[in-house]
Write an enzyme that holds these catalytic residues in place. Structure first.
Site, PDB file in Angstrom:
ATOM      1  N   GLN A  77      -7.986   0.918   4.147  1.00 53.87           N
ATOM      2  CA  GLN A  77      -7.607   1.325   2.797  1.00 53.87           C
ATOM      3  C   GLN A  77      -6.562   2.437   2.865  1.00 53.87           C
ATOM      4  O   GLN A  77      -6.522   3.206   3.815  1.00 53.87           O
ATOM      5  CB  GLN A  77      -8.817   1.846   1.997  1.00 53.87           C
ATOM      6  CG  GLN A  77      -9.904   0.853   1.807  1.00 53.87           C
ATOM      7  CD  GLN A  77     -10.937   0.900   2.917  1.00 53.87           C
ATOM      8  OE1 GLN A  77     -10.668   1.317   4.033  1.00 53.87           O
ATOM      9  NE2 GLN A  77     -12.129   0.442   2.619  1.00 53.87           N
ATOM     10  N   LYS A  78      -5.749   2.508   1.852  1.00 54.71           N
ATOM     11  CA  LYS A  78      -4.668   3.498   1.819  1.00 54.71           C
ATOM     12  C   LYS A  78      -5.202   4.908   2.071  1.00 54.71           C
ATOM     13  O   LYS A  78      -4.587   5.685   2.793  1.00 54.71           O
ATOM     14  CB  LYS A  78      -3.951   3.431   0.472  1.00 54.71           C
ATOM     15  CG  LYS A  78      -2.576   4.058   0.484  1.00 54.71           C
ATOM     16  CD  LYS A  78      -1.845   3.836  -0.813  1.00 54.71           C
ATOM     17  CE  LYS A  78      -0.936   2.644  -0.640  1.00 54.71           C
ATOM     18  NZ  LYS A  78      -0.041   2.417  -1.759  1.00 54.71           N
TER      19      LYS A  78
END
Length: 186
Positions: A77-78
């Site tokens: 995930q970012k």
């Protein structure tokens, strides 16, 4: 989370112990690329339901009698990507997984790959790109993915790209045998 195991093999009638050589391999890529599914399939031979990885999963993949890889699956995930650098110590190869059916995220994947490869801890470390989800009709070719990720620009690095399907188990064993060979070459 998958657990790592220690493997000791007895040889010569039990007189000596030979420990398997374990190389640390980092599995990275954007969220939803299929990293956890891929690791679970490699370790268990089965498809397991996974959830987004917060932190990491780790497991030991036995390739042959002398070689096993400790594979670290790191969340993509970012919000997790700034932490990727903390997993690079003692890394012998980077396996970067992309969803080969998701054309819209290739620029994001290219940027994430470029950023992690710029870390000094990965200098001289081989790269394997796994184009996952090759079983889907909308998947891109290896050449398209290679160009989208700008792989030819990494001329100073040993790298390979292979298509695979974590869901179907296609190409996984071969890919990690190639990772082992890349480690030995570097």
């Amino acid at each position: 989370m998958f657990q790592s195991k220690v493997q000791i093999t007895r040889t010569g009638g039990g007189k000596s112990l030979v420990c398997k050589q374990k190389e640390s391999v980092i599995l990275m890529g954007l969220d939803s690329a299929g990293k956890s599914t891929l690791l679970a399939r490699l370790l268990t031979g089965q498809v397991m339901e996974t959830t987004p990885t917060i932190g990491f999963n780790v497991g030991t993949l036995d390739l042959d009698k002398k070689t096993s890889l400790t594979v670290w699956d790191v969340g993509g995930q970012k919000s997790m990507r700034p932490n990727w650098r903390y997993y690079l110590d003692n890394c012998k190869a980077l396996v970067f997984v992309v969803d080969s059916s998701d054309r819209t995220r290739m620029p994001e994947a290219q940027k994430a790959l470029k950023k992690i490869l710029s870390d000094e801890k990965l200098q001289g470390i081989p790269l394997m790109v796994l184009a996952n989800k090759k079983d889907l009709p909308t998947c891109m070719t290896i050449r398209e993915i290679s160009n989208q990720l700008d792989l030819p620009s990494y001329s100073e690095r040993l790298w390979e790209i292979q298509a695979c399907s974590a869901l179907k188990g296609l190409g996984l064993q071969q890919a990690f045998m190639s990772v082992s060979k890349l480690i030995k070459k570097s």
